[in-house]
Write a protein that holds these residues in place. Sequence first.
Motif, PDB file in Angstrom:
ATOM      1  N   ALA B 181      -0.980  33.928  26.423  1.00  0.00           N
ATOM      2  CA  ALA B 181      -1.156  33.436  25.055  1.00  0.00           C
ATOM      3  C   ALA B 181      -0.472  32.096  24.930  1.00  0.00           C
ATOM      4  O   ALA B 181       0.387  31.733  25.733  1.00  0.00           O
ATOM      5  N   GLY B 196      -5.033  34.059  22.508  1.00  0.00           N
ATOM      6  CA  GLY B 196      -4.448  35.118  23.324  1.00  0.00           C
ATOM      7  C   GLY B 196      -5.557  35.755  24.144  1.00  0.00           C
ATOM      8  O   GLY B 196      -6.664  35.983  23.631  1.00  0.00           O
ATOM      9  N   PHE B 221      -0.367  40.388  17.231  1.00  0.00           N
ATOM     10  CA  PHE B 221      -0.492  39.024  16.711  1.00  0.00           C
ATOM     11  C   PHE B 221      -0.536  38.992  15.183  1.00  0.00           C
ATOM     12  O   PHE B 221      -0.091  38.038  14.566  1.00  0.00           O
ATOM     13  N   PHE B 236      -8.227  35.981  19.756  1.00  0.00           N
ATOM     14  CA  PHE B 236      -7.639  36.957  20.680  1.00  0.00           C
ATOM     15  C   PHE B 236      -8.792  37.674  21.365  1.00  0.00           C
ATOM     16  O   PHE B 236      -9.666  38.241  20.712  1.00  0.00           O
ATOM     17  N   LEU B 271       3.228  39.472  24.168  1.00  0.00           N
ATOM     18  CA  LEU B 271       2.732  38.088  24.051  1.00  0.00           C
ATOM     19  C   LEU B 271       2.984  37.535  22.650  1.00  0.00           C
ATOM     20  O   LEU B 271       3.403  36.386  22.483  1.00  0.00           O
TER      21      LEU B 271
END
Lengths: 409, 409
Positions: B181, B196, B221, B236, B271
């Motif tokens: 990411a 990501g 996220f 993502f 991440l």
Amino acid sequence: MPVNLTPTPPERLRAIAGARLGITAAGIKKPGRPDLTVIALDPGSRVAGVFTQNRFCAAPVTVCRERLAQGHAIRALVINTGNANAGTGSQGLADARRACAEVARLLKCDEQAVLPFSTGVILEPLPMDRLLAGLPAAVADLAPDRWDKAAQAIMTTDIVPKARSATVTIDGHTITLTGMAKGSGMIHPNMATMLGFIATDAAIGQAALEALTRFAADESFNCITVDGDTSTNDSFICIATGRAGNPEITDTASAAFAALREAVTQLARWLAQAIVRDGEGATKFMTIQVNGGKSRAECRQVAYAIARSPLVKTAFFASDPNLGRILAAIGYAGIEDLDVNRLRLYLGDVLVAEQGGRAAGYREEQGAAVMQAPEILVRVELERGDACATVWTCDFSYDYVRINAEYRS
Amino acid sequence: MPVNLTPTPPERLRAIAGARLGITAAGIKKPGRPDLTVIALDPGSRVAGVFTQNRFCAAPVTVCRERLAQGHAIRALVINTGNANAGTGSQGLADARRACAEVARLLKCDEQAVLPFSTGVILEPLPMDRLLAGLPAAVADLAPDRWDKAAQAIMTTDIVPKARSATVTIDGHTITLTGMAKGSGMIHPNMATMLGFIATDAAIGQAALEALTRFAADESFNCITVDGDTSTNDSFICIATGRAGNPEITDTASAAFAALREAVTQLARWLAQAIVRDGEGATKFMTIQVNGGKSRAECRQVAYAIARSPLVKTAFFASDPNLGRILAAIGYAGIEDLDVNRLRLYLGDVLVAEQGGRAAGYREEQGAAVMQAPEILVRVELERGDACATVWTCDFSYDYVRINAEYRS
């Protein structure tokens, strides 16, 4: 450094007949600094107020709300800086009432006739011994020509005292208005801002005064933001002493009401903008104007998304026309059906973006030239309706971080 | 400086069978810096994605959405840094499609099988000549063991490349996952964050992969913020190459699905937290946990009010337990019927506030001790229900202002 804001010379602040102010240095936070103000009102004065919508409202806000709601005739206000008396639980409420009771004893009025106001650090008990010990000196100091001193005594991180006077002629009578406000950080008012006071000698009925106060707050303090943090203590108070000799204004459809409302609103707007100009660390003053929305609410939503964005605010600090950040803020403002291909973005008079991208004629030098100025207009044309809204804000500088990392020390 | 975050050693990043990565320096923004990545997927791979809710979404986001919605079997991803291709109108869309077409030509696949991603400055046209000229070198570089290089090539203001691998055993088969990411500022994801990617060799059906992707995004996220600015480019992506040999997972009620979802979610959370640890100017990593709410939504509302407050973030930067600022943020979070006298506020294990004020046993030294650490837990017990939510954020430092005042120059 405040943006285009200098203190109003004391001789240009007018006394309001029926209102006297007294100031002292009670040592509430630091010794030797004026921090305690009493405003005494003659009998017959009317008072209206609007207050923060923060659920964690300060004790004095709760007490003010109660007393105004119960219709007590208000005879005095007591204002301290250096401590917000917020997040202080039941002890805070008792302290706020105790301060009012002492003012009432000194002024020989009913204790319900006194309104308390506090500003400063949150979550610390009000130092009642020092506050109570200071009250006799503040009361002894009472005089009509103390607005400049009071405007200084209510400051916290403010650099410039914010006060101003105006006059307006209504039904052949000269009406005088004087207002003051404080606030520099934790500024994102929702109903009113961290301590604003406007007094006038106009005669006006209670219901009309309340309507006028709400209107003025919505058009001034409720249109600014410094850091997006709504304070626990926001209070905006209008006082009408009724000594100007005009026929009492009670009809909110009358020309007299409209004229007074406009005068109060203009003064409130000047004070609100002064708070932004003196915003913590401010180097730029920005006007965010959003036109062509379906409702005022959605225009305000877009304007506040821009005004609150740390990325937009740091770009203005740097005089960097990094205008994609403004588009991003418009995009996340929360208007589900916004057609980004229809809107136009202007920086000053320069068309910057249209049809979902950079305007064909736009040159970076044009944007950079507008950004250099200390006062900048950002205009968004949504092209989806007739509503509009304006919000005032300042930039985000190193000094904002310094001031708020050091505050309390 | 990133908070407790160091690059994962390249040898600890595992290749994913069926996925190859190629990187080159195309000079999109600055010469000589790796800025263009191609990920090639073997036939049979499945891809799912979630994207920004920003109305001003970038051209590549629009193209990704279209192609995934139409169910095209995805064979490649092309990712550039240095330019977001956002706020670029119809030209931006044409550029994103042109980049995909060129990748398709080089890889001999359908151009609808290529997904584009961009990150960098907004409102500037993608330099197509340099991007197209760089693609053959990126494709020539394709190899399975390039995750470390790719994690570097997608960075903008990131200091640390963010990539990690994990394994999980499902139905007796070892499943491998590797994710990367980027993102450091304009981080307040709404659906997913600024680029990501997680790839796994698991075999999983398309519908199940999509459900898993949405779940993982919501738990990772979508729980972070750096500056409250939702990006135009958040994407993502989950890739499943299906090469691990496990029976294809299609039942979202199965233990296999749960195990894979947990593995992906854990990796996504690592991440997402890495993005906060590497947040622009970050010196502290804060976990904001809100328990006892009526709904997860209201808990998130309170957590985000705290996490976004510039006053709270500067206090953490200063290691100053100025905790009234947290109470103020809770108060303005927008929960109309919140009873502030019931909630409790903890800093680490220390009870700081209850019954509307400072806790009786609280001593400032206790708060100061917790604030000194680089990782800080803020816990709010609302005491009005069973729901909870956690948000991760970082502090607000001089360097945030410096980075964002200087970005672009």
